[in-house]
Design a protein around this motif. Sequence first.
Motif, PDB file in Angstrom:
ATOM      1  N   ALA A 106      46.418  41.531  42.101  1.00  0.00           N
ATOM      2  CA  ALA A 106      47.805  41.335  42.517  1.00  0.00           C
ATOM      3  C   ALA A 106      48.617  40.676  41.416  1.00  0.00           C
ATOM      4  O   ALA A 106      49.776  41.041  41.176  1.00  0.00           O
ATOM      5  CB  ALA A 106      47.851  40.493  43.788  1.00  0.00           C
ATOM      6  N   ARG A 107      48.012  39.710  40.711  1.00  0.00           N
ATOM      7  CA  ARG A 107      48.722  39.069  39.601  1.00  0.00           C
ATOM      8  C   ARG A 107      49.035  40.077  38.509  1.00  0.00           C
ATOM      9  O   ARG A 107      50.109  40.035  37.893  1.00  0.00           O
ATOM     10  CB  ARG A 107      47.895  37.909  39.052  1.00  0.00           C
ATOM     11  N   ALA A 108      48.104  41.000  38.263  1.00  0.00           N
ATOM     12  CA  ALA A 108      48.335  42.025  37.239  1.00  0.00           C
ATOM     13  C   ALA A 108      49.443  42.980  37.662  1.00  0.00           C
ATOM     14  O   ALA A 108      50.289  43.371  36.855  1.00  0.00           O
ATOM     15  CB  ALA A 108      47.039  42.801  36.977  1.00  0.00           C
ATOM     16  N   ILE A 109      49.466  43.364  38.932  1.00  0.00           N
ATOM     17  CA  ILE A 109      50.481  44.299  39.423  1.00  0.00           C
ATOM     18  C   ILE A 109      51.876  43.712  39.295  1.00  0.00           C
ATOM     19  O   ILE A 109      52.832  44.408  38.947  1.00  0.00           O
ATOM     20  CB  ILE A 109      50.184  44.688  40.882  1.00  0.00           C
ATOM     21  N   ARG A 110      52.016  42.410  39.552  1.00  0.00           N
ATOM     22  CA  ARG A 110      53.344  41.788  39.553  1.00  0.00           C
ATOM     23  C   ARG A 110      53.652  41.069  38.247  1.00  0.00           C
ATOM     24  O   ARG A 110      54.668  40.370  38.154  1.00  0.00           O
ATOM     25  CB  ARG A 110      53.438  40.793  40.712  1.00  0.00           C
ATOM     26  N   SER A 111      52.837  41.243  37.233  1.00  0.00           N
ATOM     27  CA  SER A 111      52.930  40.421  36.022  1.00  0.00           C
ATOM     28  C   SER A 111      54.248  40.585  35.280  1.00  0.00           C
ATOM     29  O   SER A 111      54.666  39.694  34.542  1.00  0.00           O
ATOM     30  CB  SER A 111      51.764  40.728  35.080  1.00  0.00           C
ATOM     31  N   GLY A 112      54.922  41.725  35.448  1.00  0.00           N
ATOM     32  CA  GLY A 112      56.190  41.925  34.762  1.00  0.00           C
ATOM     33  C   GLY A 112      57.350  41.172  35.373  1.00  0.00           C
ATOM     34  O   GLY A 112      58.419  41.072  34.777  1.00  0.00           O
TER      35      GLY A 112
END
Length: 693
Positions: A106-112
Amino acid sequence: MTIDVRQEILDALTDVDMPRLPPEAAPSETVRRAGIEVPIYRAGCVVVGSGAAGLRAAVELKRRGDDVVIVSQSAWGGTSACSGSDKQTLHTANTADQGDNYKAMARAIRSGGAMDEDTAYVEAVGSSRMMASLQFLGLPLPQDPLGGTLRYQTDHDEVGRATSCGPRTSRLMVKVLAEEAIRLGVPFYNQTTAVKILTVGEGVGRHVVGILVMRAGDRTEQNPLGIALFISDVIVLAAGGPGELYRDSVYPNGCFGCLGLALEAGVELVNLTESQFGIGTRREGFPWNLSGTYVQAIPHIYSLDSKGVEHHFLGEYYRSTQELASNVFRKGYQWPFHATRMLEFGSSLVDLAISSETAAGRRVFMDFNRNPPPVPGDLPFSLERLDEDVGLYLGKAGAGQNRPIDRLRHMNPLAIELYRRYKIDIAEEPLEFAVNNQHMNGGIMVDTWGRSNLGGCYAVGEAAGTHGVTRPGGAALNAGQVFGTRAAEHISASGRAKRTATEDITGTAEAGIIDVLAALRTASPLTVKSIRSEVQARMSEKAGILCDQQSVAQALIEARQLNADIRARGVAYGRAAEAVRGVQWRHMALASEAVLSALDFFIRNGGGSRGARAICDAVGESLPLASAGPLEEYRFRREREADRDKQIVVRLEGDEIRLSTRANRTFDESARSFFERDWPAWLTGRIYDLADD
C-alpha cells in the motif's frame, strides 16, 4: 540461446477472440415523451461500460443474486480489450520478496502522493483475491514448476510485484470475465451510449433514478436518435478514461469515458491534474505502449526531418554512449514520464528529447536492426559497457545477442508478433512513435466502496479517481478488479439491486430528453470535427508533459469560451450516429475545461512538477542538463511536499467549475484486527456503512 516458442502458442496469446454477445432483451414498455416514442428498460443496477472493471462489477453482482445489466458503447472496443504493451502488467501482491506484505505494498501504491491511504490498502489487500479469482476463471498467468507466479519489476515498483500473460493481458481478462458474465446470464445492451444521468432530490439527498442512452437498435421514425431510458436506482460508471482528450494519444479511437457525463449530474471529480504520458505508437496506426522489452532491447532511436535527413538526437542529450543506452533501457520499467527523471541525465530526458523533436516537426523512429550509434566523440555501443543495473538485467535474461531485434526476440517474441498482426514488421522496418497520453490517474471521487457523492452512483476502473500522482505499472488493472468487486459487494449488501426497478420516472426523463435534444442543433456552426480538433490540439499543446502558468491559463480561457459557445449554439449533427458523437464531444469539452481548471488552480497556487507534467518556470529550482549544457527552456518548479497530502476536487455548479482541496484519507498501520471483536461487524453488515444509503 533464443527462446523457441511454437507459433500456435504465440497465436493464442496474441489473437484473443471475444465471446459472442447474447441476444438483447426487449424493452419492458414504451412511452411518448418530449415528442418521441421512448423504449424503457428496467434493472436493479446498470453498469455503464464493458471493460474489465465493469464486467467484474456485473459478475460479482449477478453472483450475489442482484438484477444487473451492462450497457456499452462498443463491447470489446475499449482500452481493456484493445490496449497494452510488451507484456502488459497486472500488479498484485507477491508470494516472495516482501510482496505479500500488504501494508508495504500500500505504501508503494500511494508513494507518489495525492492518494488516499485507505484506498491504497484496499487495493493491496484485495489484489491476492483478484489474481486468484482471475486464474480460477481461466486467466493464463505464468507459473514456475512449483506453482509460484512468475514476477518482474515494473515502473514505480521497488519489489517486483508485476506479472503478465503477455501483451494481451487485459484483453484476456476481459475475455474470461465476459465469458463468466454470459454464463451467469447478465444482459448486455451493445451500441448503447449513456448520454444523461437522471437524478431526483436535493443536496445530500440527491440520488440516481435512471440513465438516458442513445441506442442504434432503438432508432425508429418516431425516435430517430434512438433515445432510450434505463430505470434504475443504482448505476456503476465503468466507461474508462477520457481517451479522446488528447490528439497525441495511445488510447483506442472512440474512448470518451464518462467524466463530462458525471460532472453534468453533479458528481465530484478529483486529481484531474494527474495523468500518465509515455512513448508509444499513435492510434492513427496501431496504438500501443512501447514499454518493457521494446526499449530494454536497446534499439536505435532517431528522427527524420522534412528532407529525410536522419538525426541521432539523443546523442545531443547524453554524455556517453553508455549513459544513452542505459537510459533507453530504463524506459522499460520507468516508462511514464516523470519530471524528476529529466534531472541528472535520467530516463525521462528521453521523453523530453522525443517531445522536442516532434514539436520541431520531425518524425521519430525506433530501429530494432541497429544498435545506438556512439555519442559524438565517445566509444561505440557495447553490451559490455552498460550501467551495472542494465548489464545485470540483460545478463540474467540471457539477452546477449548482437542486434536489438534478436535481443527482443529472445526476451519477448510476442512483442514482435503483435505488431505483425497489424501489418507492421519491426524485424524488417523502423517503428514510428511519439510521446502520448496514456492514462487518467484522476476521475470520479469515490470512497473505499466505490461510492461517489451522488446517491446510488458508483465508479470503478479508470473512471474512478483512485490513483494519485504515480502508480506502479499494472496497478490500474488491479484497482479496477478490486473496486469492481467492492462496489458489487456494497450494492448487494444495500439490497437496492435485488429486484428490477418499478418506479415511474417518465417526468424526470422527459426533462432530461428535452435537455439532450436542446444541445443538438442541425444548423449549429459547431461540428464534431471542429470541437474535436480544438479540444485535442489545445490539450496536447498546452497540457502535455511540459506546461507553464501562462499557457495553461490561456488554454482555460479558450476552453471556457468553447463550452459557452456549445451551450449557446449546440452541436451540429447530420445522421443519428453524429448526434451520439455530438453529445460525447459536448461532454469531452466539459471534461477538458475541468482538467484545465484543476491544472490552472494547481499552478497558480504554487504547485510544482511531479508525475504527469513538468511545470516550466524561468525561476524554477530544477534545471535539466544535456551534454551541451543546461536546458534553460525546460527549467521547472520542484514539487512541494505539502501537495502530496491533498487532492483537488472539481465539481460543476450551474455552468461554473468550482474547485477545492481536501486532505488524503489516512490509514492507521498500527491498527490490528481481532477476530471475536470484529466478526459481528461482518455478520451484521456494519462494515458496509449503509446508514446514509
